[in-house]
Design an enzyme around this catalytic site. Sequence first.
Site, short mmCIF file in Angstrom:
data_model
loop_
_atom_site.label_atom_id
_atom_site.label_comp_id
_atom_site.label_asym_id
_atom_site.label_seq_id
_atom_site.Cartn_x
_atom_site.Cartn_y
_atom_site.Cartn_z
N CYS A 1 0.82 -1.22 0.00
CA CYS A 1 0.00 0.00 0.00
C CYS A 1 0.85 1.27 0.00
O CYS A 1 0.52 2.24 -0.68
CB CYS A 1 -0.98 0.01 1.17
SG CYS A 1 -0.23 -0.16 2.80
N ASP B 1 -7.25 5.86 -1.78
CA ASP B 1 -6.91 4.69 -0.97
C ASP B 1 -6.44 3.55 -1.88
O ASP B 1 -7.18 3.13 -2.78
CB ASP B 1 -8.15 4.25 -0.18
CG ASP B 1 -7.85 3.22 0.88
OD1 ASP B 1 -6.78 2.58 0.81
OD2 ASP B 1 -8.67 3.05 1.80
N HIS C 1 -6.02 0.49 -0.98
CA HIS C 1 -6.46 -0.80 -0.44
C HIS C 1 -7.70 -1.30 -1.17
O HIS C 1 -8.79 -1.44 -0.59
CB HIS C 1 -6.75 -0.67 1.06
CG HIS C 1 -5.55 -0.33 1.87
ND1 HIS C 1 -5.11 0.96 2.02
CD2 HIS C 1 -4.69 -1.12 2.56
CE1 HIS C 1 -4.03 0.95 2.79
NE2 HIS C 1 -3.76 -0.28 3.12
#
Length: 472
Positions: free
Chosen positions: A162, A352, A354
């Site tokens: 990430c 993000d 993720h």
Amino acid sequence: MNGSSSIVSQSSLLMSASNNGTQGTTALTVSNVDGAATSRDNARENSEDFYDLKGKVESRLLSMWNNMKFGWTVKLKTNFSKESPVWLLGRCYHRKLSPSGSLESSTEIGTEATANEPVEQIYGEGIEGFKSDFISRIWMTYRREFPTMSGSSFTTDCGWGCMLRSGQMMLAQALVCHFLGRSWRWTPERPIQNAREFQEDCIHRMIIKWFGDKSSVNSPLSIHQMVRLGEALGKKPGDWYGPASVAHCLKAVMIAASKENYEFDKLDVYVAQDSTVYIQDVYSLCKLPNGSWKSLILLVPVKLGSEKFNPIYGPCLTSLLTLDFCIGVIGGRPKHSLYFVGYQDDRLIHLDPHYCQEMVDVWQPNFSLQSFHCRSPRKMPIIKMDPSCCIGFYLATHNDFETFVNIIGSFLTPQGVSSNHEYPIFTLHNGSHSSVMNPPNIRYSIFETERNWVAPIQDSDTDLESEEFVLV
């Protein structure tokens, strides 16, 4: 169903390989010496095949688990207030500042860099302008089923990549500014209208191709290349990275990329040391013998607190996001990296990584761009931010760097702090790092942060991909 069938099939192969290995071992007791040698070789080959297949099955199962963990989408609504301005990388979108006060005719105000632009270029976009601006940022996420990384069995970066993906997003934003300009917008639903839009589409695709998930000279900024160069920082495939490590990794991949790609000849990366930008070092890096100037990507790893984010730095951080030459902040919550691109009130707007998506073959003509752009802005309270982060700036010209040096100081020191105890986010020094006998007394080592990011693959992602946002 296909995934389940695949697991059953591969498990059967494992049983078969195991049985073959047992039969080969039994043959040793009844064969002559020559036969025993042959059987021993066969047993060794069967054993190697067994472990090779076992590794492939484990990799496949891990990929399927990560696909379930990070690949599902849940519709969550992110609320945006109509009453407060929304800032996105130096651009402000605010309903109240429009001449009529209506949402449809709201105002976009830039920073001081846009103060001299004609009024008609500033007014008229409003919240739709914010949507268009946000969706135009390049989104890098977890990917699955990409070619195996050298020295590992990884075919996905789910659960550990990430921070690398966040770093890729910030670097991609710098490249967009460098090759397309900050005002460039991606309009997915509209077909290409003219030669200029065709050229912009080619550049857009070229930038994404540089980040393609493959060890290839055509993708010098890939996660494969970042992991390979990360070995110099003591990292292995599957290891977590902190913001400071990623900053140095981005510099390394850009240096390597410039050796094979002439497009990077007029662009360089400087990583601040000890939370200090050494001006003379920047001049040595960017000023060429002929007097011309390289564009600069300036990365500043910092630590804004000890164990938790110190709230006195909140206004400083958000004020930096109002600067036209800011390319965002990589950081996040503890063990959960995010790429911050703007804010509203006391909440940071972010992209993000993720979210697990299938690898896109960017080497095919007219590959799909949809998965590289996010339609759902997300917000997080700034107080929840991990204190370790890296702030990025793109400074296109010598004049831009001089402007940065002249104005940045007023953005770095928290207001209301005693002058005897000033703790700026970072500092500027007129000399070079090598000539400084006693480096500044930094509050906390930027590398202390690494312990916050080094952890087993156990990312607890609760912020699943959102599909919409709501004005309230």
